[in-house]
Design a protein around this motif. Structure first.
Motif, mmCIF file in Angstrom:
data_model
loop_
_atom_site.group_PDB
_atom_site.id
_atom_site.type_symbol
_atom_site.label_atom_id
_atom_site.label_comp_id
_atom_site.label_asym_id
_atom_site.label_seq_id
_atom_site.Cartn_x
_atom_site.Cartn_y
_atom_site.Cartn_z
ATOM 1 N N GLY A 25 0.826 -1.197 0.000
ATOM 2 C CA GLY A 25 0.000 0.000 0.000
ATOM 3 C C GLY A 25 0.862 1.249 0.000
ATOM 4 O O GLY A 25 1.948 1.280 0.571
ATOM 5 N N ASN A 26 0.396 2.279 -0.643
ATOM 6 C CA ASN A 26 1.157 3.524 -0.735
ATOM 7 C C ASN A 26 0.888 4.372 0.500
ATOM 8 O O ASN A 26 0.168 5.367 0.455
ATOM 9 C CB ASN A 26 0.747 4.281 -2.014
ATOM 10 N N TRP A 27 1.486 3.994 1.610
ATOM 11 C CA TRP A 27 1.246 4.662 2.882
ATOM 12 C C TRP A 27 1.554 6.147 2.798
ATOM 13 O O TRP A 27 0.734 6.972 3.181
ATOM 14 C CB TRP A 27 2.110 4.052 3.990
ATOM 15 N N THR A 30 -0.721 8.191 0.320
ATOM 16 C CA THR A 30 -2.063 8.385 0.871
ATOM 17 C C THR A 30 -2.058 9.463 1.947
ATOM 18 O O THR A 30 -2.922 10.351 1.975
ATOM 19 C CB THR A 30 -2.590 7.068 1.457
ATOM 20 N N ALA A 33 -1.500 13.001 0.387
ATOM 21 C CA ALA A 33 -2.706 13.544 -0.252
ATOM 22 C C ALA A 33 -3.701 14.047 0.781
ATOM 23 O O ALA A 33 -4.356 15.079 0.582
ATOM 24 C CB ALA A 33 -3.348 12.484 -1.139
ATOM 25 N N THR A 34 -3.812 13.338 1.906
ATOM 26 C CA THR A 34 -4.753 13.732 2.950
ATOM 27 C C THR A 34 -4.328 15.037 3.620
ATOM 28 O O THR A 34 -5.148 15.946 3.825
ATOM 29 C CB THR A 34 -4.858 12.623 4.015
ATOM 30 N N ASP A 39 -1.416 14.920 -4.474
ATOM 31 C CA ASP A 39 -0.497 13.788 -4.506
ATOM 32 C C ASP A 39 0.947 14.276 -4.629
ATOM 33 O O ASP A 39 1.201 15.359 -5.162
ATOM 34 C CB ASP A 39 -0.811 12.880 -5.697
ATOM 35 N N GLU A 77 -0.283 11.065 10.168
ATOM 36 C CA GLU A 77 -1.214 10.468 9.220
ATOM 37 C C GLU A 77 -0.591 9.242 8.553
ATOM 38 O O GLU A 77 -1.266 8.221 8.335
ATOM 39 C CB GLU A 77 -1.614 11.499 8.154
ATOM 40 N N VAL A 81 -2.187 5.492 8.593
ATOM 41 C CA VAL A 81 -2.435 4.694 7.386
ATOM 42 C C VAL A 81 -1.732 3.341 7.489
ATOM 43 O O VAL A 81 -2.307 2.295 7.164
ATOM 44 C CB VAL A 81 -1.972 5.455 6.125
ATOM 45 N N SER A 85 -3.128 -0.948 7.673
ATOM 46 C CA SER A 85 -2.721 -2.035 6.788
ATOM 47 C C SER A 85 -1.915 -3.120 7.504
ATOM 48 O O SER A 85 -1.589 -4.158 6.917
ATOM 49 C CB SER A 85 -1.899 -1.487 5.619
#
Length: 236
Positions: A25-27, A30, A33-34, A39, A77, A81, A85
């Motif tokens: 996963g692209n921790w 993500t 972006a948040t 991005d 964050e 994330v 996962s």
């Protein structure tokens, strides 16, 4: 007659040295972006670098000042994330061959302390190792992590200092061993007079690790006797 060994501090890298994550996963993307609202402009090179260096680079690339407050917000964050996962992380990678045996062998060797010098944050370092049951023999409290500095060599004296305080002992520079898969790991060791052990399980060849100045280069960790000899300079 019982042989007394000098205290030995073994500092492990994680990615492409002990574990390989093929898809976790692209921790960071993500989290970025948040928090930032856009991005990252590109996927940076992580190998051998610290998360602080990568964070600063990506923020500056989108024209955002990398204040400490913003870095900490982004990492919070990022960790959140990664936490989500964590239960399935073990399905998206593997422990590299020989890693478990190497850690176990070091743990059974007299007067040896094992911890980390890694570009990862402390939380993600633990996630990555525990996902593959490699965390048992690592003392996470005394590691040098990527949150500390953008310059990997800075992590070494931090870890050595913590280990010295916790164990009330002095680790001579020649008894500090750094093992990793990149020239950055080798350089971090050489800058502090430590022993540099390269392992060619990442994106750099054995020849490149030798050229960087590694004292010993291993093809991988599968030959436990060779790992013991490289890290301890002795056969217990």
């Amino acid at each position: 007659m019982t042989t007394t060994y000098a205290p030995r501090l073994v500092l492990w890298d994680i990615d492409h040295t002990l574990v390989e994550l093929t898809r976790g996963g692209n921790w960071f993307g993500t989290a970025f972006a948040t928090v930032i609202g856009k991005d990252p402009l590109y996927t940076p090179k992580f190998g051998g670098r610290t998360d602080r260096a990568v964070t600063i680079e990506l923020l500056e690339a989108v024209g955002v000042e990398a204040t400490e407050e913003l870095i900490q917000e982004l990492w919070a964050e990022f960790i959140a994330v990664a936490d989500k996962s964590r239960p399935t992380l073990g399905q998206h990678g593997r422990a590299l061959p020989g890693a478990a045996a190497a850690l176990s062998t070091m743990a059974g060797s007299p007067n040896v302390v094992q911890t980390l010098v890694t570009g990862n944050l402390p939380e993600t370092a633990h996630h990555k190792l525990s996902a593959f049951d490699l965390h048992t023999h690592i003392d996470f409290e005394i590691g040098g992590y990527g949150s500390l500095s953008a310059h990997r060599p800075d992590l070494v004296p931090h870890a050595v200092g913590l280990a010295t305080t916790k164990h009330a002992t002095t680790f001579a520079a020649a008894d500090v061993v750094i093992i990793g898969d990149t020239p950055f790991d080798v350089d971090a060791a050489l800058q502090h007079g430590a022993v540099a052990v390269g392992v060619a399980t990442g994106h750099f060849t054995a020849e490149e690790l030798h050229a960087a100045g590694a004292h010993t280069v291993l093809a991988d960790l599968t030959d436990t006797a060779a790992v013991r000899s490289a890290l301890l300079g002795r056969a217990d």
